[in-house]
Scaffold this active site. Structure first.
Site, PDB file in Angstrom:
ATOM      1  N   GLY A 157       0.776  -1.240   0.000  1.00 17.96           N
ATOM      2  CA  GLY A 157       0.000   0.000   0.000  1.00 17.96           C
ATOM      3  C   GLY A 157       0.809   1.293   0.000  1.00 17.96           C
TER       4      GLY A 157
ATOM      5  N   GLU B 253       3.399   4.570   5.913  1.00 19.13           N
ATOM      6  CA  GLU B 253       2.157   3.794   5.754  1.00 19.13           C
ATOM      7  C   GLU B 253       1.159   4.555   4.898  1.00 19.13           C
ATOM      8  OE1 GLU B 253       0.905   1.073   5.968  1.00 19.13           O
ATOM      9  OE2 GLU B 253       1.009   0.083   7.905  1.00 19.13           O
ATOM     10  N   ASP B 254       0.301   3.815   4.209  1.00 22.38           N
ATOM     11  CA  ASP B 254      -0.808   4.466   3.514  1.00 22.38           C
ATOM     12  C   ASP B 254      -1.950   4.752   4.489  1.00 22.38           C
ATOM     13  OD1 ASP B 254      -1.084   1.733   3.771  1.00 22.38           O
ATOM     14  OD2 ASP B 254      -2.122   1.443   1.875  1.00 22.38           O
TER      15      ASP B 254
ATOM     16  N   ASP C 241      -5.351   1.940  10.635  1.00 21.62           N
ATOM     17  CA  ASP C 241      -6.768   1.668  10.913  1.00 21.62           C
ATOM     18  C   ASP C 241      -6.867   1.041  12.307  1.00 21.62           C
ATOM     19  OD1 ASP C 241      -9.429   0.938  10.832  1.00 21.62           O
ATOM     20  OD2 ASP C 241      -9.299  -0.264   9.023  1.00 21.62           O
TER      21      ASP C 241
ATOM     22  N   LYS D  57      -7.324   6.558  10.453  1.00 17.86           N
ATOM     23  CA  LYS D  57      -8.735   6.247  10.682  1.00 17.86           C
ATOM     24  C   LYS D  57      -8.908   5.869  12.161  1.00 17.86           C
ATOM     25  CE  LYS D  57     -10.942   3.354   7.631  1.00 17.86           C
ATOM     26  NZ  LYS D  57     -11.502   2.020   7.232  1.00 17.86           N
TER      27      LYS D  57
ATOM     28  N   PHE E 209     -14.793   2.258   4.052  1.00 20.03           N
ATOM     29  CA  PHE E 209     -13.804   1.418   3.372  1.00 20.03           C
ATOM     30  C   PHE E 209     -13.272   2.171   2.162  1.00 20.03           C
ATOM     31  CE2 PHE E 209     -12.142  -1.947   0.655  1.00 20.03           C
ATOM     32  CZ  PHE E 209     -11.221  -2.465   1.550  1.00 20.03           C
ATOM     33  N   VAL E 210     -11.988   2.544   2.237  1.00 19.56           N
ATOM     34  CA  VAL E 210     -11.403   3.390   1.195  1.00 19.56           C
ATOM     35  C   VAL E 210     -10.411   2.606   0.341  1.00 19.56           C
ATOM     36  CG1 VAL E 210     -11.763   5.593   2.352  1.00 19.56           C
ATOM     37  CG2 VAL E 210      -9.705   4.290   2.855  1.00 19.56           C
TER      38      VAL E 210
ATOM     39  N   ASP F 234      -6.041  -1.130  -1.606  1.00 15.64           N
ATOM     40  CA  ASP F 234      -6.739  -2.064  -2.499  1.00 15.64           C
ATOM     41  C   ASP F 234      -8.015  -2.610  -1.886  1.00 15.64           C
ATOM     42  OD1 ASP F 234      -5.373  -3.753  -0.525  1.00 15.64           O
ATOM     43  OD2 ASP F 234      -5.988  -5.428  -1.801  1.00 15.64           O
TER      44      ASP F 234
ATOM     45  N   ARG G 238      -5.461  -0.070  -6.553  1.00  9.19           N
ATOM     46  CA  ARG G 238      -4.265   0.593  -6.015  1.00  9.19           C
ATOM     47  C   ARG G 238      -3.805   1.732  -6.916  1.00  9.19           C
ATOM     48  NH1 ARG G 238      -2.202  -2.723  -1.827  1.00  9.19           N
ATOM     49  NH2 ARG G 238      -2.424  -4.956  -2.169  1.00  9.19           N
TER      50      ARG G 238
HETATM   51  C1  PRP Z   1      -3.078  -2.273   4.917  1.00  7.44           C
HETATM   52  C2  PRP Z   1      -2.319  -0.959   4.961  1.00  7.44           C
HETATM   53  C3  PRP Z   1      -1.656  -0.979   6.301  1.00  7.44           C
HETATM   54  C4  PRP Z   1      -2.599  -1.799   7.160  1.00  7.44           C
HETATM   55  C5  PRP Z   1      -3.371  -0.870   8.042  1.00  7.44           C
HETATM   56  O1  PRP Z   1      -2.214  -3.283   4.499  1.00  7.44           O
HETATM   57  O2  PRP Z   1      -1.400  -0.849   3.917  1.00  7.44           O
HETATM   58  O3  PRP Z   1      -0.396  -1.602   6.251  1.00  7.44           O
HETATM   59  O4  PRP Z   1      -3.484  -2.488   6.255  1.00  7.44           O
HETATM   60  O5  PRP Z   1      -4.353  -1.547   8.762  1.00  7.44           O
HETATM   61  P1  PRP Z   1      -4.302  -1.804  10.328  1.00  7.44           P
HETATM   62  O6  PRP Z   1      -4.012  -0.492  10.992  1.00  7.44           O
HETATM   63  O7  PRP Z   1      -5.717  -2.272  10.616  1.00  7.44           O
HETATM   64  O8  PRP Z   1      -3.272  -2.854  10.611  1.00  7.44           O
HETATM   65  P2  PRP Z   1      -2.689  -4.724   4.012  1.00  7.44           P
HETATM   66  O9  PRP Z   1      -2.523  -5.706   5.141  1.00  7.44           O
HETATM   67  O10 PRP Z   1      -4.058  -4.652   3.389  1.00  7.44           O
HETATM   68  O11 PRP Z   1      -1.594  -5.078   2.923  1.00  7.44           O
HETATM   69  P3  PRP Z   1      -1.258  -4.271   1.552  1.00  7.44           P
HETATM   70  O12 PRP Z   1      -0.534  -2.991   1.935  1.00  7.44           O
HETATM   71  O13 PRP Z   1      -0.399  -5.194   0.775  1.00  7.44           O
HETATM   72  O14 PRP Z   1      -2.590  -3.968   0.877  1.00  7.44           O
END
Ligand code: PRP
Length: 181
Positions: free
Chosen positions: A43, A98-99, A102, A130, A151-152, A158, A164
């Site tokens: 992400g 980080e993106d 949550d 968030k 849900f963004v 993604d 993405r």
């Molecule tokens: C997403 C995002 C963060 C994490 C945040 O990654 O990139 O790393 O979730 O969520 P949290 O605060 O609830 O832990 P994901 O696990 O979907 O992997 P990706 O980056 O490969 O999409």
């Protein structure tokens, strides 16, 4: 692809402003240091790239592949390291990119790991925060924008590995993920 988006939450222009502002703050805060930016794949990719252009410092850019969502819309709570760092972070200033934060499951796990590995400092920069989703008491050091509980997708985020490459962050139409339930 754009037709699946109910609403644009953070536009391309807003993202560019955020990258400029955060880049300037980071440049000031890390003066005379050489931090390691650690992007959490996948992400982080667009944000890491755009943010780094606004950081006027010598930086290392490293990546780790971490996943907790496994394709769905809710965090599994089980944080998997799919690809570890290639380099030591001992006695280094680490800035995790980080993106989104949550539940904070991911960032709390990785921050603790880096402290255990002997980093001098570990800070977090996230494009999106968030806080309504939190399962841990955690506040990121640098936040681009705080968003509501929705849900963004887009700009790195993604749903089931797609969206993405949207140039903005948008709210996914619920019928898109309900269709897969
Ligand atoms: C997403 C995002 C963060 C994490 C945040 O990654 O990139 O790393 O979730 O969520 P949290 O605060 O609830 O832990 P994901 O696990 O979907 O992997 P990706 O980056 O490969 O999409």
């Amino acid at each position: 692809m754009h037709k699946d988006i109910a609403e644009i939450l953070v536009s391309e222009e807003q993202i560019e402003d955020i990258c400029q502002t955060l880049g300037a703050r980071i440049t000031k805060d890390y003066q005379n240091r050489r931090p390691i930016l650690v992007g959490l794949l996948k992400g982080c990719v667009p944000f890491m790239s755009d943010l780094a252009k606004h950081i006027d410092l010598y930086v290392d850019m490293e990546y780790m592949a971490v996943s907790s969502y496994h394709g769905g819309i809710a965090s599994s709570g089980d944080v998997k390291i799919k690809k570890d760092l290639d380099t030591s972070i001992q006695n280094r200033d680490v800035l995790i990119v980080e993106d989104i934060v949550d539940t904070a499951n991911t960032i709390v796990t990785i921050k603790n790991l880096f402290a255990h590995r002997g980093a001098s400092s570990v800070k977090i920069v996230t494009l999106l925060d968030k806080p309504a989703g939190r399962l841990h008491d955690f506040v990121p050091d640098y936040v681009g924008i705080t968003i509501p509980k929705a849900f963004v997708v887009g700009y790195g985020l993604d749903y089931d590995e797609i969206y993405r490459n949207l140039p903005y962050v948008g709210i996914l139409k619920p019928e898109v993920y309900r269709r897969d339930e």
